[in-house]
Design a protein around this motif. Structure first.
Motif, short mmCIF file in Angstrom:
data_model
loop_
_atom_site.label_atom_id
_atom_site.label_comp_id
_atom_site.label_asym_id
_atom_site.label_seq_id
_atom_site.Cartn_x
_atom_site.Cartn_y
_atom_site.Cartn_z
N ASP A 18 0.83 -1.21 0.00
CA ASP A 18 0.00 0.00 0.00
C ASP A 18 0.87 1.26 0.00
OD1 ASP A 18 -2.27 -1.55 0.01
OD2 ASP A 18 -2.57 -1.42 2.18
N ALA A 19 1.98 1.23 0.72
CA ALA A 19 2.88 2.39 0.75
C ALA A 19 3.48 2.64 -0.63
CB ALA A 19 4.00 2.16 1.77
N ILE A 20 3.86 1.57 -1.31
CA ILE A 20 4.40 1.71 -2.67
C ILE A 20 3.35 2.29 -3.59
CG2 ILE A 20 5.23 0.43 -4.69
CD1 ILE A 20 6.50 -1.57 -2.69
N GLU A 61 12.11 13.22 -7.44
CA GLU A 61 10.71 13.18 -6.99
C GLU A 61 10.30 11.76 -6.64
OE1 GLU A 61 6.87 14.67 -6.07
OE2 GLU A 61 8.87 15.55 -6.20
N ALA A 62 10.69 10.79 -7.45
CA ALA A 62 10.33 9.39 -7.17
C ALA A 62 10.94 8.93 -5.85
CB ALA A 62 10.79 8.50 -8.31
N VAL A 63 12.19 9.29 -5.61
CA VAL A 63 12.86 8.88 -4.37
C VAL A 63 12.21 9.56 -3.17
CG1 VAL A 63 15.04 8.90 -3.10
CG2 VAL A 63 15.03 8.40 -5.55
N ARG A 64 11.94 10.86 -3.28
CA ARG A 64 11.35 11.58 -2.15
C ARG A 64 9.98 11.04 -1.78
NH1 ARG A 64 12.99 16.72 -5.17
NH2 ARG A 64 15.12 17.10 -4.45
N ARG A 65 9.17 10.75 -2.78
CA ARG A 65 7.83 10.22 -2.50
C ARG A 65 7.93 8.87 -1.79
NH1 ARG A 65 3.16 11.97 -5.65
NH2 ARG A 65 3.62 13.98 -6.62
N THR A 66 8.87 8.05 -2.20
CA THR A 66 9.04 6.75 -1.55
C THR A 66 9.55 6.92 -0.13
OG1 THR A 66 9.60 5.86 -3.73
CG2 THR A 66 10.05 4.46 -1.82
N ALA A 67 10.51 7.81 0.07
CA ALA A 67 11.03 8.06 1.41
C ALA A 67 9.93 8.61 2.33
CB ALA A 67 12.20 9.03 1.35
N ASP A 68 9.07 9.48 1.79
CA ASP A 68 7.95 10.01 2.57
C ASP A 68 7.09 8.88 3.11
OD1 ASP A 68 8.72 12.61 2.19
OD2 ASP A 68 7.24 13.04 0.62
N TYR A 71 5.32 -3.43 -11.02
CA TYR A 71 5.94 -2.77 -12.17
C TYR A 71 7.37 -3.26 -12.39
CZ TYR A 71 2.07 0.54 -12.56
OH TYR A 71 0.83 1.10 -12.75
N ALA A 72 8.12 -3.41 -11.31
CA ALA A 72 9.50 -3.88 -11.45
C ALA A 72 9.54 -5.31 -11.97
CB ALA A 72 10.22 -3.78 -10.10
N ALA A 73 8.65 -6.16 -11.46
CA ALA A 73 8.62 -7.55 -11.94
C ALA A 73 8.29 -7.60 -13.42
CB ALA A 73 7.61 -8.36 -11.13
N GLU A 74 7.35 -6.76 -13.85
CA GLU A 74 7.02 -6.74 -15.28
C GLU A 74 8.20 -6.23 -16.11
OE1 GLU A 74 3.62 -5.09 -18.37
OE2 GLU A 74 3.93 -4.06 -16.47
N GLU A 75 8.87 -5.21 -15.62
CA GLU A 75 9.99 -4.62 -16.36
C GLU A 75 11.11 -5.62 -16.58
OE1 GLU A 75 12.64 -1.93 -18.20
OE2 GLU A 75 10.47 -1.81 -17.89
N PHE A 76 11.43 -6.41 -15.55
CA PHE A 76 12.61 -7.27 -15.64
C PHE A 76 12.29 -8.72 -15.99
CE2 PHE A 76 13.96 -3.69 -12.97
CZ PHE A 76 15.02 -3.24 -13.75
N ALA A 77 11.08 -9.19 -15.68
CA ALA A 77 10.70 -10.55 -16.07
C ALA A 77 10.21 -10.58 -17.52
CB ALA A 77 9.63 -11.11 -15.14
N ARG A 110 7.77 6.08 -13.60
CA ARG A 110 8.83 6.03 -12.58
C ARG A 110 8.45 5.08 -11.45
NH1 ARG A 110 10.75 7.42 -16.30
NH2 ARG A 110 11.61 9.44 -16.90
N GLU A 111 7.45 4.24 -11.72
CA GLU A 111 7.00 3.32 -10.70
C GLU A 111 8.09 2.33 -10.30
OE1 GLU A 111 3.53 4.45 -13.42
OE2 GLU A 111 5.60 3.73 -13.69
N VAL A 112 8.93 1.94 -11.26
CA VAL A 112 9.99 0.98 -10.97
C VAL A 112 10.97 1.55 -9.95
CG1 VAL A 112 11.96 -0.26 -11.95
CG2 VAL A 112 9.78 -0.22 -13.17
N VAL A 113 11.25 2.85 -10.03
CA VAL A 113 12.17 3.47 -9.07
C VAL A 113 11.63 3.30 -7.66
CG1 VAL A 113 13.24 5.62 -8.32
CG2 VAL A 113 13.00 5.15 -10.77
N ALA A 114 10.36 3.64 -7.46
CA ALA A 114 9.76 3.52 -6.12
C ALA A 114 9.84 2.09 -5.61
CB ALA A 114 8.31 4.00 -6.16
N GLU A 115 9.53 1.14 -6.46
CA GLU A 115 9.51 -0.26 -6.02
C GLU A 115 10.91 -0.78 -5.71
OE1 GLU A 115 5.41 -1.61 -8.29
OE2 GLU A 115 7.32 -2.46 -8.95
#
Length: 381
Positions: free
Chosen positions: A18-20, A59-66, A308-314, A30-35
């Motif tokens: 849920d946080a992701i 922005e992607a990193v800050r949102r995830t850190a938040d 998103y990361a699983a889709e990108e790399f798998a 930029r969803e992969v960055v967050a994940e």
């Protein structure tokens, strides 16, 4: 009596899922960055985000850190950045007593999540001290020896350095995410989101780092017995394809595999978790080679938290279906019941087109069939 039983693995995985999702809100492509930041936080590893200026890395990193919460430290490094700007100034009171100690409150040595922009521009003095923090979670300067609570450090840069002297430092960042400008197909979405760029996702209730820590412990205790042989075979394939992998990177890749399993709510890793391996390839070309040579091995890979990361790399149908189910369900939650607004209708129709273009409905996973049915019902309401 209040129960003191630890939260089930699936519960903590759901909390971070849920946080992701909240962190991804307002991010386009930029969803992969967050994940991957969350994956590395659970794995106890660090991640480099490489991309041209203006590609929303920060922005992607800050949102995830938040969303993760905890003590956060961010700094833009430059050639003339002083170590005191990162690690804290000399404690003058102790200096009068003849001891060189540092005041680290609010600085990197006491951070739980850190983001260092233009990380390769740091001076030798800064980077050498950073090595101890990144590798050992220990800050050593003068008489100060401090254990660091750092879960993950994100380094960002416009490009990888050419200087061989920086290679040892760069190797401490196990995962690499390369970002490029948003693809043309998503420009409309980018413009819409960019117009409301001042909005931020809602904050979590308290820090989520306890959940991260429980998943980290679960990952460390993960049973890798059944996957170690396929993992070794996958790493050999990558090396034979010309992907440069140090022994350190090969060994620590197990942490990403175990963390992926934990974030999927499982105590044992499987071959389906090997989709994380292209992340350890050090360059964009090397990641492309890794995806190619591992395609048959990871095509069934998927992850309920890292869709998103699983889709990108798998690059497999299972991962794509999982991402579309996640997208569809979130979209249905956002649009609610009743007649759709014009923009909401366009988003629902776009998701339906992607489902129909990628799957024969009768052969699609049941969860995707169900989600498609709900989206059609929303259109017809």
């Amino acid at each position: 009596m209040i129960s003191t039983q630890p939260a089930p693995l699936s519960t903590d995985a759901g909390v971070l899922r849920d946080a992701i999702a909240r962190a991804r809100t307002g991010l386009v492509d930029r969803e992969v960055v967050a994940e991957v930041v969350v994956l590395c936080a659970v794995a106890g590893e660090h991640v480099l985000v490489i991309g041209a200026p203006g590609t929303a890395k920060s922005e992607a990193v800050r949102r995830t850190a938040d969303q993760l919460g905890g003590r956060y430290f961010e700094y833009l490094l430059g050639r003339f950045t002083e170590p005191s700007e990162i690690f804290g100034p000399v404690d003058l009171r102790r200096l009068r007593e003849g001891l060189v100690e540092f005041e680290t409150a609010g600085m990197l040595p006491e951070a739980e999540v850190a983001f260092l922009d233009e990380v390769f521009l740091g001076s030798t003095a800064v980077l050498n001290t950073l090595l101890g923090i990144l590798n050992e979670r220990v800050f050593r300067r003068g008489s100060t020896h401090l254990s660091c609570p750092l879960r993950v450090c994100v380094g960002a840069a416009n490009s990888l350095p050419d200087d061989p002297a920086l290679a040892a430092f760069a190797d401490r960042f196990l995962a690499r995410v390369f970002v490029t400008p948003v693809v043309d197909a998503r420009l409309d979405e980018l413009l819409e989101v960019g117009w409301g760029a001042g909005s931020r996702p809602s904050d979590p209730v308290g820090s989520l780092l306890p959940a991260v820590d429980r998943l980290s412990r679960a990952a460390r205790d993960s049973d890798l017995t059944g996957v170690r042989g396929p993992l070794a075979a996958a790493l050999r394939r990558m090396r034979q394809a010309g992907v440069p992998l140090s022994d350190r990177r090969a060994v620590r890749s197990q942490r990403l595999v175990a963390a992926a399993a934990a974030l999927d709510g499982r105590t044992a890793a499987t071959v389906d978790d090997l989709w994380v391996l292209p992340l350890i390839a050090p360059t964009l070309d090397a990641q492309a080679s890794a995806r190619d040579v591992l395609s048959d091995l990871v095509e069934q890979g998927r992850n309920g938290s890292l869709v998103y990361a699983a889709e990108e790399f798998a690059r497999g149908q299972q991962a794509r279906a999982a991402r579309l189910v996640e997208t569809g369900r979130r979209l249905l939650d956002e649009v609610g019941s009743g007649p759709l607004a014009y923009d909401d209708r366009l988003r629902v129709e776009a998701t339906l087109r992607e489902i129909d273009a990628g799957f024969v409905l009768a052969d699609a996973p049941q969860a995707l069939q169900d989600t498609r049915g709900l989206l059609v019902a929303a259109i017809q309401a």
